[in-house]
Design a protein around this motif. Sequence first.
Motif, PDB file in Angstrom:
ATOM      1  N   LEU A  31       2.629  17.118  29.434  1.00  0.00           N
ATOM      2  CA  LEU A  31       1.689  18.227  29.385  1.00  0.00           C
ATOM      3  C   LEU A  31       0.620  18.090  30.468  1.00  0.00           C
ATOM      4  N   ASP A  32       0.150  19.226  30.967  1.00  0.00           N
ATOM      5  CA  ASP A  32      -0.915  19.248  31.966  1.00  0.00           C
ATOM      6  C   ASP A  32      -2.227  18.819  31.305  1.00  0.00           C
ATOM      7  N   ARG A  33      -2.796  17.745  31.781  1.00  0.00           N
ATOM      8  CA  ARG A  33      -4.022  17.223  31.169  1.00  0.00           C
ATOM      9  C   ARG A  33      -5.222  18.141  31.379  1.00  0.00           C
ATOM     10  N   ASN A  34      -5.142  19.055  32.316  1.00  0.00           N
ATOM     11  CA  ASN A  34      -6.249  19.987  32.531  1.00  0.00           C
ATOM     12  C   ASN A  34      -6.384  20.995  31.396  1.00  0.00           C
ATOM     13  N   LEU A  35      -5.372  21.061  30.506  1.00  0.00           N
ATOM     14  CA  LEU A  35      -5.432  21.999  29.392  1.00  0.00           C
ATOM     15  C   LEU A  35      -6.564  21.679  28.423  1.00  0.00           C
ATOM     16  N   ILE A  36      -7.017  20.426  28.416  1.00  0.00           N
ATOM     17  CA  ILE A  36      -8.092  20.063  27.489  1.00  0.00           C
ATOM     18  C   ILE A  36      -9.398  20.762  27.831  1.00  0.00           C
ATOM     19  N   PHE A  37      -9.501  21.306  29.048  1.00  0.00           N
ATOM     20  CA  PHE A  37     -10.732  21.994  29.447  1.00  0.00           C
ATOM     21  C   PHE A  37     -10.677  23.495  29.183  1.00  0.00           C
ATOM     22  N   ALA A  38      -9.545  23.972  28.661  1.00  0.00           N
ATOM     23  CA  ALA A  38      -9.376  25.416  28.464  1.00  0.00           C
ATOM     24  C   ALA A  38     -10.424  25.986  27.520  1.00  0.00           C
ATOM     25  N   GLN A  39     -10.808  25.219  26.490  1.00  0.00           N
ATOM     26  CA  GLN A  39     -11.790  25.695  25.521  1.00  0.00           C
ATOM     27  C   GLN A  39     -13.062  24.848  25.549  1.00  0.00           C
ATOM     28  N   ASP A  40     -13.332  24.238  26.680  1.00  0.00           N
ATOM     29  CA  ASP A  40     -14.501  23.377  26.815  1.00  0.00           C
ATOM     30  C   ASP A  40     -15.611  24.143  27.532  1.00  0.00           C
ATOM     31  N   PRO A  41     -16.635  24.617  26.823  1.00  0.00           N
ATOM     32  CA  PRO A  41     -17.694  25.401  27.473  1.00  0.00           C
ATOM     33  C   PRO A  41     -18.518  24.568  28.451  1.00  0.00           C
ATOM     34  N   GLU A  52     -16.393  16.539  38.833  1.00  0.00           N
ATOM     35  CA  GLU A  52     -15.299  15.588  38.981  1.00  0.00           C
ATOM     36  C   GLU A  52     -15.475  14.406  38.030  1.00  0.00           C
ATOM     37  N   VAL A  53     -16.706  13.919  37.921  1.00  0.00           N
ATOM     38  CA  VAL A  53     -16.980  12.800  37.015  1.00  0.00           C
ATOM     39  C   VAL A  53     -16.768  13.218  35.561  1.00  0.00           C
ATOM     40  N   TYR A  54     -17.179  14.441  35.229  1.00  0.00           N
ATOM     41  CA  TYR A  54     -16.995  14.939  33.861  1.00  0.00           C
ATOM     42  C   TYR A  54     -15.515  14.988  33.503  1.00  0.00           C
ATOM     43  N   ARG A  55     -14.686  15.426  34.458  1.00  0.00           N
ATOM     44  CA  ARG A  55     -13.242  15.463  34.224  1.00  0.00           C
ATOM     45  C   ARG A  55     -12.708  14.070  33.901  1.00  0.00           C
ATOM     46  N   LEU A  56     -13.118  13.095  34.689  1.00  0.00           N
ATOM     47  CA  LEU A  56     -12.638  11.731  34.466  1.00  0.00           C
ATOM     48  C   LEU A  56     -13.129  11.172  33.139  1.00  0.00           C
ATOM     49  N   GLN A  57     -14.376  11.459  32.794  1.00  0.00           N
ATOM     50  CA  GLN A  57     -14.924  10.980  31.522  1.00  0.00           C
ATOM     51  C   GLN A  57     -14.167  11.581  30.335  1.00  0.00           C
ATOM     52  N   GLN A  58     -13.857  12.870  30.421  1.00  0.00           N
ATOM     53  CA  GLN A  58     -13.114  13.513  29.341  1.00  0.00           C
ATOM     54  C   GLN A  58     -11.688  12.984  29.262  1.00  0.00           C
ATOM     55  N   TRP A  59     -11.063  12.770  30.391  1.00  0.00           N
ATOM     56  CA  TRP A  59      -9.712  12.211  30.381  1.00  0.00           C
ATOM     57  C   TRP A  59      -9.699  10.818  29.768  1.00  0.00           C
ATOM     58  N   LYS A 479      -5.578  22.950  14.219  1.00  0.00           N
ATOM     59  CA  LYS A 479      -6.817  22.966  15.002  1.00  0.00           C
ATOM     60  C   LYS A 479      -6.765  21.938  16.120  1.00  0.00           C
ATOM     61  N   ALA A 480      -6.217  20.758  15.810  1.00  0.00           N
ATOM     62  CA  ALA A 480      -6.122  19.710  16.823  1.00  0.00           C
ATOM     63  C   ALA A 480      -5.182  20.115  17.955  1.00  0.00           C
ATOM     64  N   ILE A 481      -4.075  20.776  17.615  1.00  0.00           N
ATOM     65  CA  ILE A 481      -3.130  21.215  18.644  1.00  0.00           C
ATOM     66  C   ILE A 481      -3.773  22.275  19.535  1.00  0.00           C
ATOM     67  N   ASN A 482      -4.501  23.209  18.934  1.00  0.00           N
ATOM     68  CA  ASN A 482      -5.156  24.253  19.716  1.00  0.00           C
ATOM     69  C   ASN A 482      -6.220  23.686  20.643  1.00  0.00           C
ATOM     70  N   ALA A 483      -6.871  22.604  20.213  1.00  0.00           N
ATOM     71  CA  ALA A 483      -7.942  21.998  21.011  1.00  0.00           C
ATOM     72  C   ALA A 483      -7.439  20.844  21.878  1.00  0.00           C
ATOM     73  N   TYR A 484      -6.122  20.584  21.873  1.00  0.00           N
ATOM     74  CA  TYR A 484      -5.534  19.467  22.619  1.00  0.00           C
ATOM     75  C   TYR A 484      -6.229  18.144  22.266  1.00  0.00           C
ATOM     76  N   ASP A 485      -6.489  17.986  20.966  1.00  0.00           N
ATOM     77  CA  ASP A 485      -7.129  16.762  20.477  1.00  0.00           C
ATOM     78  C   ASP A 485      -6.046  15.703  20.285  1.00  0.00           C
ATOM     79  N   ASN A 486      -5.778  14.944  21.341  1.00  0.00           N
ATOM     80  CA  ASN A 486      -4.633  14.036  21.353  1.00  0.00           C
ATOM     81  C   ASN A 486      -4.717  12.945  20.295  1.00  0.00           C
ATOM     82  N   GLY A 487      -5.915  12.439  20.042  1.00  0.00           N
ATOM     83  CA  GLY A 487      -6.067  11.383  19.050  1.00  0.00           C
ATOM     84  C   GLY A 487      -5.623  11.827  17.673  1.00  0.00           C
TER      85      GLY A 487
END
Length: 525
Positions: A31-41, A52-59, A479-487
């Motif tokens: 899966l494209d890891r950028n999908l986790i930002f789709a619903q991230d305000p 760029e740093v925020y992306r790495l921190q979230q990943w 909800k976790a699937i919609n939010a790409y909550d991998n944990g």
Amino acid sequence: MTKYLINRILRSLCSVVIVVGVVMVMIYSALDRNLIFAQDPQYTKVQSNAKEVYRLQQWERYGYMDYVPYSDYMRQLLRDGEITQEEYATLVKFGNTAEADSPEVAEYVQKFTEEYRSQGYEVNRLDAKMKPRTKKYAVGGEPRLYAYKDIPVVQRLGKYITGLFTLDNIHYVEEEIEDRGLTFTLYDPAYGGEKFSPAIMGNGTYNKYLFYVDDTFPYVHQNLLKLNLGLSFSIRQGIDVFTTMTESQGSYAYSMVTYPSGAVSESADNLHSATYAAGSLENGTPVIKANYVDDYTNVSTYKNGMSRMGYSFVIGIIATFLSYLLAVPLGILMALKKDKFIDKLGTFYIVFVTAVPSLAYIFLFKSLGGKFGLPTTFDMENPTWLMYILPIISLALPSVANLMKWLRRYMIDQMNSDYVKFARSGGLSEGEIFTKHILKNAIIPVVHGIPSSVLGALTGAIITERVYVVPGVGNMLTKAINAYDNGVIVGMVLFYAILTVTSIILGDVLMSLMDPRISFTSKAR
């Protein structure tokens, strides 16, 4: 039997590990890891280098990679005593560009780069972005220096499996404390020391209470061994998946609480959940200082509702009971009245439920129930038993059709068997043939599914809970699937896999108890 169970359990554990590994590959690689930002305000608000740093921190938070900023590296050197506090304050500030670094800073930047590149990390430096014609940083334009590395799936899986269980111990607290050890009491101080309630308490442990007894099911509780399924970021941020599934929900449930200091007040605090928070007593609020005597001040609260697993289990187990209660006599009746009206009517129902998508008839039941005044969604603030009716019906009716279908088929197969004809010729009555032979043999495959139905109630019903807004485990997964909550996704896949293999093993054992002809013991010939 024992040898069979051991072999089956070992194979099942291997299967569970493989399933979790496959899911991890799908999530972290396919899966494209950028999908986790789709619903991230927050992602749309950060700019320039900060983005760029925020992306790495979230990943990193979502488990894709290991991210190490230069400041963390310098902070570790300070903790290890390799540099002083004064040196740290100077060396942690690198220049807007590499050419602007002082010789001392450049030396440690080089050490940072060499050390992490030798470990397979990528090291990246982002020069400062300045506002035009000024000496001020643009928004998010501060210089950045960091190292990052994707975590291999095998390493991630190994770390996840080995970290599933955590055993609390008296050496958890690193600070110097007095009376480090365990204490056993027959009169729990959480009840003011007046109620007979055995408990084992720790000092130096992460949890204050390791074992305790109270008046809620299952009455004896433990915090010594913790199951770690992974952290959630969308459901309960920073809270473990298993804790999220098992903690109570709803509004606060107040009672008179006796705090460790002896203070008594009306509160929803659960003192049995107290965990260690370094410096919290000294730096805490006046309320904390008045109520506590040590740093075990981090407590959860009592709620008047059930847990997510509790709601799922109640709905699921009632639906299962109703399914067997209705399906078994109806399936038997269809077999006995083969090709008659009742059989054709039951067949029509089976075909209807099988052919129509589950989402369609769930919405149908919801619409019809709403017209009769039944609640169509769960109301946590004003709960009523009526809100359970539609979810239970939506779960039970498809199960009834499935059980009816198989029981009818097994019954007809048995009724046409040769041994039934021999039994009739031997003088046995139809009642004896039915109860002692036909039903007994036909019910065996149906019995195999009972453990699966019971344990499956713990996993919740994904579609049903979503439609009726049930605060259960199934709704939590969607909800976790919609939010790409991998944990949450990985943790619940593990939970589901364990329950599935357990139900299969229990089903085999139950079949062997029902039918003495089934044996899992290999005998030498």
